[in-house]
Write a protein that holds these residues in place. Structure first.
Motif, PDB file in Angstrom:
ATOM      1  N   ARG A 143       7.239   3.416  -0.626  1.00  0.00           N
ATOM      2  CA  ARG A 143       6.609   2.931  -1.860  1.00  0.00           C
ATOM      3  C   ARG A 143       5.399   2.035  -1.593  1.00  0.00           C
ATOM      4  O   ARG A 143       4.585   1.805  -2.494  1.00  0.00           O
ATOM      5  N   SER A 144       5.266   1.525  -0.373  1.00  0.00           N
ATOM      6  CA  SER A 144       4.093   0.709  -0.054  1.00  0.00           C
ATOM      7  C   SER A 144       2.800   1.496  -0.266  1.00  0.00           C
ATOM      8  O   SER A 144       1.747   0.914  -0.562  1.00  0.00           O
ATOM      9  N   ARG A 268       4.710   5.390 -11.530  1.00  0.00           N
ATOM     10  CA  ARG A 268       5.352   4.179 -12.042  1.00  0.00           C
ATOM     11  C   ARG A 268       4.992   2.945 -11.225  1.00  0.00           C
ATOM     12  O   ARG A 268       4.663   1.888 -11.770  1.00  0.00           O
ATOM     13  N   SER A 269       5.041   3.054  -9.910  1.00  0.00           N
ATOM     14  CA  SER A 269       4.770   1.892  -9.075  1.00  0.00           C
ATOM     15  C   SER A 269       3.305   1.480  -9.099  1.00  0.00           C
ATOM     16  O   SER A 269       2.986   0.305  -8.912  1.00  0.00           O
ATOM     17  N   VAL A 270       2.419   2.442  -9.307  1.00  0.00           N
ATOM     18  CA  VAL A 270       1.000   2.100  -9.459  1.00  0.00           C
ATOM     19  C   VAL A 270       0.817   1.275 -10.728  1.00  0.00           C
ATOM     20  O   VAL A 270       0.115   0.253 -10.744  1.00  0.00           O
ATOM     21  N   LYS A 271       1.470   1.709 -11.811  1.00  0.00           N
ATOM     22  CA  LYS A 271       1.338   1.011 -13.093  1.00  0.00           C
ATOM     23  C   LYS A 271       2.014  -0.354 -13.072  1.00  0.00           C
ATOM     24  O   LYS A 271       1.524  -1.304 -13.694  1.00  0.00           O
ATOM     25  N   ARG A 335      -0.931  -7.983  -3.845  1.00  0.00           N
ATOM     26  CA  ARG A 335      -0.372  -7.055  -4.838  1.00  0.00           C
ATOM     27  C   ARG A 335       1.112  -6.949  -4.580  1.00  0.00           C
ATOM     28  O   ARG A 335       1.545  -6.801  -3.434  1.00  0.00           O
ATOM     29  N   VAL A 336       1.916  -7.040  -5.650  1.00  0.00           N
ATOM     30  CA  VAL A 336       3.369  -7.043  -5.498  1.00  0.00           C
ATOM     31  C   VAL A 336       3.997  -5.967  -6.371  1.00  0.00           C
ATOM     32  O   VAL A 336       3.461  -5.585  -7.414  1.00  0.00           O
ATOM     33  N   LEU A 337       5.152  -5.520  -5.922  1.00  0.00           N
ATOM     34  CA  LEU A 337       5.917  -4.512  -6.645  1.00  0.00           C
ATOM     35  C   LEU A 337       7.387  -4.767  -6.393  1.00  0.00           C
ATOM     36  O   LEU A 337       7.820  -4.875  -5.245  1.00  0.00           O
ATOM     37  N   ALA A 338       8.176  -4.859  -7.458  1.00  0.00           N
ATOM     38  CA  ALA A 338       9.606  -5.099  -7.296  1.00  0.00           C
ATOM     39  C   ALA A 338      10.237  -3.987  -6.477  1.00  0.00           C
ATOM     40  O   ALA A 338      10.035  -2.798  -6.748  1.00  0.00           O
TER      41      ALA A 338
END
Length: 339
Positions: A143-144, A268-271, A335-338
């Protein structure tokens, strides 16, 4: 700490070992010294290249265990496939045959060779050594790439695809490929897959069937695996489906595995990824894991950590060690993503 960074020339030995370990069906990393060295050189050039639009750039990154200095995984992105080498797929379609005279109507599924994904970005070259397949490391590594896409979207095609490995046995034999070998190509699956990985694809244009193939005429074993994924690839497919990727009727020309796609802005992860301003200090306690990256290109870095992130502010506190690993300073953005 596990850090994702761009590959460099000194990583050649590790990349070669990963190519060996990845086995049959991992087309993007053939066991070939010249190709692997050229791949690294191309990636190094891509990360520093100034461009107006994507063309044929490749962004291959490695996962490094900073405690040991060992490279334990890879993940990659292609900016726009098929711009230099032909990029083949089979497109699944339907032909309808109907006769009022005899009152018979038949729908026949077909496979047609095409280049429909030319210019699309591609998720590729995802591999993690077995001893590190724990603690969400694989999910973080995969996902990175969405953080990289979100930060550098202009460097990629609007459609993002991923080719899912199709069914094959431990020796690399594909039920789907066997009929193609027998009637058209005349070489084994492993050899054809290897040549494809080398970029030597002229034989495809010369030997592949030029007209639509009727699926009903294929052996039953071949029909059964069209659009099916290898058992080891099922988790990767599930992850991509959760991101919004869907199969639109395209399959691999060798093993019949599905290709999935999504518009870059609909992933989804981009958004859901967020830009936050860094405050370096003592990190507050948190049990929420995040994938974190800097906003750089040539010095791109990504990792994962538990962060205290609030919807009320665009600031986040990270430790000095984490900031150093990510190559960010006080007041810069991450930039962060759960996770």
């Amino acid at each position: 700490m596990l850090i994702i960074r761009p590959i460099r020339s000194s990583d050649y030995d590790a990349l070669y070992q990963i190519a060996v370990e990845s086995g049959h069906g991992f087309t993007s990393l053939p066991v070939n010294e010249e190709l692997l060295r050229n791949k690294i050189k191309r990636v190094e050039e891509s990360f520093v290249k100034q461009l107006d639009k994507p063309f044929d750039e490749g962004y291959l990154m490695v996962l490094e265990d900073t405690e040991t200095g060992e490279v334990v995984g890879t993940c990659g992105l292609e900016a726009a496939v098929g711009m230099v080498d032909a990029f083949y797929h089979y497109r699944l379609g339907t032909e309808v045959y109907h006769s009022e005279q005899i009152d018979v109507r038949n729908e026949v599924e077909t496979l047609t060779l095409c280049h429909d994904y030319t210019g699309s970005a591609e998720l590729c070259t995802l591999f993690l050594r077995e001893s590190y397949r724990k603690n969400n490391n694989g999910r973080m590594l995969s996902r990175s790439r969405f953080l990289f896409l979100a930060q550098h979207a202009a460097r990629f095609g609007e459609t993002v695809i991923a080719e899912m490995r199709g069914e094959s046995d431990a020796e690399g034999n594909s039920p789907f490929y066997s009929w193609l070998q027998q009637h058209f190509l005349g070489i084994g699956f492993v050899q054809a897959d290897y040549l494809s990985g080398l970029g030597q694809k002229a034989f495809m244009a010369e030997m592949m069937p030029k007209n639509a193939v009727y699926v009903c005429l294929l052996p039953e074993e071949a029909q059964k695996v069209i659009g099916e994924v290898h058992r080891n690839t099922r988790p990767a497919l599930n992850l991509l489906q959760a991101e919004g990727f869907r199969c639109r009727g395209y399959v691999d020309i060798f093993d019949g595995g599905p290709t999935v796609e999504c518009n870059i802005n609909d992933i989804r992860s981009v958004k859901e990824s967020r830009l936050l301003t860094v405050n370096i200090g003592e990190m507050p306690a948190s049990t929420t894991g995040y994938i974190i990256s800097n906003t750089l290109l040539a010095d791109y870095r990504a990792t994962s950590a538990d962060l205290l992130v609030s919807d009320e502010t665009d600031e986040v506190t990270i430790s000095a060690e984490l900031a150093a690993g990510l190559m960010v300073a006080q007041g810069e953005q991450i930039r962060v993503l759960a996770l």
